[in-house]
Design an enzyme around this catalytic site. Structure first.
Site, mmCIF file in Angstrom:
data_model
loop_
_atom_site.group_PDB
_atom_site.id
_atom_site.type_symbol
_atom_site.label_atom_id
_atom_site.label_comp_id
_atom_site.label_asym_id
_atom_site.label_seq_id
_atom_site.Cartn_x
_atom_site.Cartn_y
_atom_site.Cartn_z
ATOM 1 N N GLU A 285 -10.085 -9.691 -7.489
ATOM 2 C CA GLU A 285 -9.091 -8.625 -7.323
ATOM 3 C C GLU A 285 -8.095 -8.572 -8.494
ATOM 4 O O GLU A 285 -7.705 -7.489 -8.935
ATOM 5 C CB GLU A 285 -8.353 -8.815 -5.995
ATOM 6 C CG GLU A 285 -9.257 -8.586 -4.788
ATOM 7 C CD GLU A 285 -8.636 -9.004 -3.463
ATOM 8 O OE1 GLU A 285 -9.354 -8.972 -2.444
ATOM 9 O OE2 GLU A 285 -7.436 -9.388 -3.439
ATOM 10 N N TYR B 201 -12.622 -2.911 -3.496
ATOM 11 C CA TYR B 201 -13.081 -3.031 -2.107
ATOM 12 C C TYR B 201 -14.610 -3.083 -2.015
ATOM 13 O O TYR B 201 -15.173 -2.708 -0.984
ATOM 14 C CB TYR B 201 -12.551 -1.853 -1.294
ATOM 15 C CG TYR B 201 -11.100 -1.999 -0.843
ATOM 16 C CD1 TYR B 201 -10.653 -3.124 -0.143
ATOM 17 C CD2 TYR B 201 -10.170 -0.985 -1.080
ATOM 18 C CE1 TYR B 201 -9.340 -3.248 0.297
ATOM 19 C CE2 TYR B 201 -8.850 -1.100 -0.647
ATOM 20 C CZ TYR B 201 -8.450 -2.232 0.044
ATOM 21 O OH TYR B 201 -7.147 -2.346 0.489
ATOM 22 N N HIS C 196 -2.125 -5.390 1.603
ATOM 23 C CA HIS C 196 -3.389 -6.111 1.455
ATOM 24 C C HIS C 196 -3.067 -7.472 0.853
ATOM 25 O O HIS C 196 -2.134 -7.588 0.065
ATOM 26 C CB HIS C 196 -4.322 -5.359 0.493
ATOM 27 C CG HIS C 196 -5.496 -6.176 0.051
ATOM 28 N ND1 HIS C 196 -6.662 -6.249 0.771
ATOM 29 C CD2 HIS C 196 -5.651 -7.008 -1.012
ATOM 30 C CE1 HIS C 196 -7.497 -7.083 0.154
ATOM 31 N NE2 HIS C 196 -6.913 -7.551 -0.931
ATOM 32 N N ASN D 271 -2.035 0.264 6.783
ATOM 33 C CA ASN D 271 -1.536 -1.007 7.334
ATOM 34 C C ASN D 271 -0.618 -1.756 6.361
ATOM 35 O O ASN D 271 -0.464 -2.969 6.442
ATOM 36 C CB ASN D 271 -2.703 -1.880 7.835
ATOM 37 C CG ASN D 271 -3.633 -2.339 6.732
ATOM 38 O OD1 ASN D 271 -3.501 -1.925 5.578
ATOM 39 N ND2 ASN D 271 -4.566 -3.207 7.070
ATOM 40 N N LYS E 225 0.822 -1.221 0.000
ATOM 41 C CA LYS E 225 0.000 0.000 0.000
ATOM 42 C C LYS E 225 0.859 1.276 0.000
ATOM 43 O O LYS E 225 2.060 1.223 0.278
ATOM 44 C CB LYS E 225 -0.933 -0.034 1.221
ATOM 45 C CG LYS E 225 -1.953 -1.177 1.186
ATOM 46 C CD LYS E 225 -2.989 -1.013 2.292
ATOM 47 C CE LYS E 225 -3.989 -2.157 2.291
ATOM 48 N NZ LYS E 225 -5.054 -1.949 3.315
HETATM 49 P P1 CMP Z 1 -7.252 -4.677 3.681
HETATM 50 O O1 CMP Z 1 -6.673 -5.996 3.999
HETATM 51 O O2 CMP Z 1 -6.704 -3.935 2.534
HETATM 52 O O3 CMP Z 1 -8.814 -4.888 3.452
HETATM 53 C C1 CMP Z 1 -9.786 -3.960 3.842
HETATM 54 C C2 CMP Z 1 -9.211 -2.802 4.578
HETATM 55 O O4 CMP Z 1 -10.126 -2.056 5.320
HETATM 56 C C3 CMP Z 1 -8.222 -3.288 5.629
HETATM 57 O O5 CMP Z 1 -7.069 -3.753 4.976
HETATM 58 C C4 CMP Z 1 -8.045 -2.056 6.484
HETATM 59 O O6 CMP Z 1 -7.056 -1.175 5.975
HETATM 60 C C5 CMP Z 1 -9.402 -1.407 6.361
HETATM 61 N N1 CMP Z 1 -10.181 -1.559 7.602
HETATM 62 C C6 CMP Z 1 -10.675 -2.690 8.116
HETATM 63 N N2 CMP Z 1 -11.343 -2.441 9.263
HETATM 64 C C7 CMP Z 1 -11.260 -1.109 9.459
HETATM 65 C C8 CMP Z 1 -11.753 -0.234 10.458
HETATM 66 N N3 CMP Z 1 -12.450 -0.696 11.504
HETATM 67 N N4 CMP Z 1 -11.470 1.078 10.340
HETATM 68 C C9 CMP Z 1 -10.765 1.551 9.296
HETATM 69 N N5 CMP Z 1 -10.266 0.750 8.296
HETATM 70 C C10 CMP Z 1 -10.519 -0.555 8.383
#
Ligand code: CMP
Length: 133
Positions: free
Chosen positions: A127, A50, A116, A113, A10
């Site tokens: 995806e 998403y 993904h 984070n 990311k």
């Molecule tokens: P990712 O694995 O990319 O898939 C969905 C994303 O949503 C996840 O990583 C997080 O970055 C985001 N996400 C999931 N839960 C939350 C939350 N409670 N608040 C904000 N972002 C979230």
């Protein structure tokens, strides 16, 4: 049997030059990288990618973050690729992710984070179509 999954490094991790470090963790675990590219998601791509989260309160933030800069997408391959990759990346929330996992070591927040990964082979199929048309 070899299985494929998709990872997306990311924008927060690309900006901190962590692509090499992150991909090397998968190579060390015996994954091969079958396709790799750098791209910047458009809003349309992000909403499709998403779409499972479209009703969540964090959806707009998620779309805005993933379109905020370059990402590196890679299709990686080995046996049990989907479940092993989920272990290597760690808990979605870096605060809860173990040390030694990618999110535990590099993640900044639940939005930023660092990585993904597809959570199933069905998600992978969907995806990949968005990222590698
Ligand atoms: P990712 O694995 O990319 O898939 C969905 C994303 O949503 C996840 O990583 C997080 O970055 C985001 N996400 C999931 N839960 C939350 C939350 N409670 N608040 C904000 N972002 C979230």
């Amino acid at each position: 049997m070899a299985e494929r999954t998709l990872i997306i490094v990311k924008p927060d991790a690309v900006k901190r030059n962590l692509v090499g470090e992150i991909l090397s963790r998968f190579k060390k675990k015996g994954f091969t990288i079958s396709k790799q590219k750098m791209l910047n998601f458009t809003t349309e791509m992000a909403k499709e990618f998403y779409s499972a989260h479209s009703s969540k309160p964090f959806f707009d933030e998620l779309v805005s973050f993933i379109t905020s800069g370059d990402v590196v997408a890679a299709i990686i391959e080995r046996d049990n690729a989907v479940s092993l990759t989920r272990e290597i990346i760690g808990n979605t929330n870096p605060k809860e992710a173990s040390a030694g996992t990618i999110r535990g070591d590099f993640g900044i927040s639940i939005t930023e984070n660092s990585i993904h990964a597809s959570d199933s082979s069905e998600s992978f199929d969907k995806e990949v179509n968005v990222v590698f048309q």
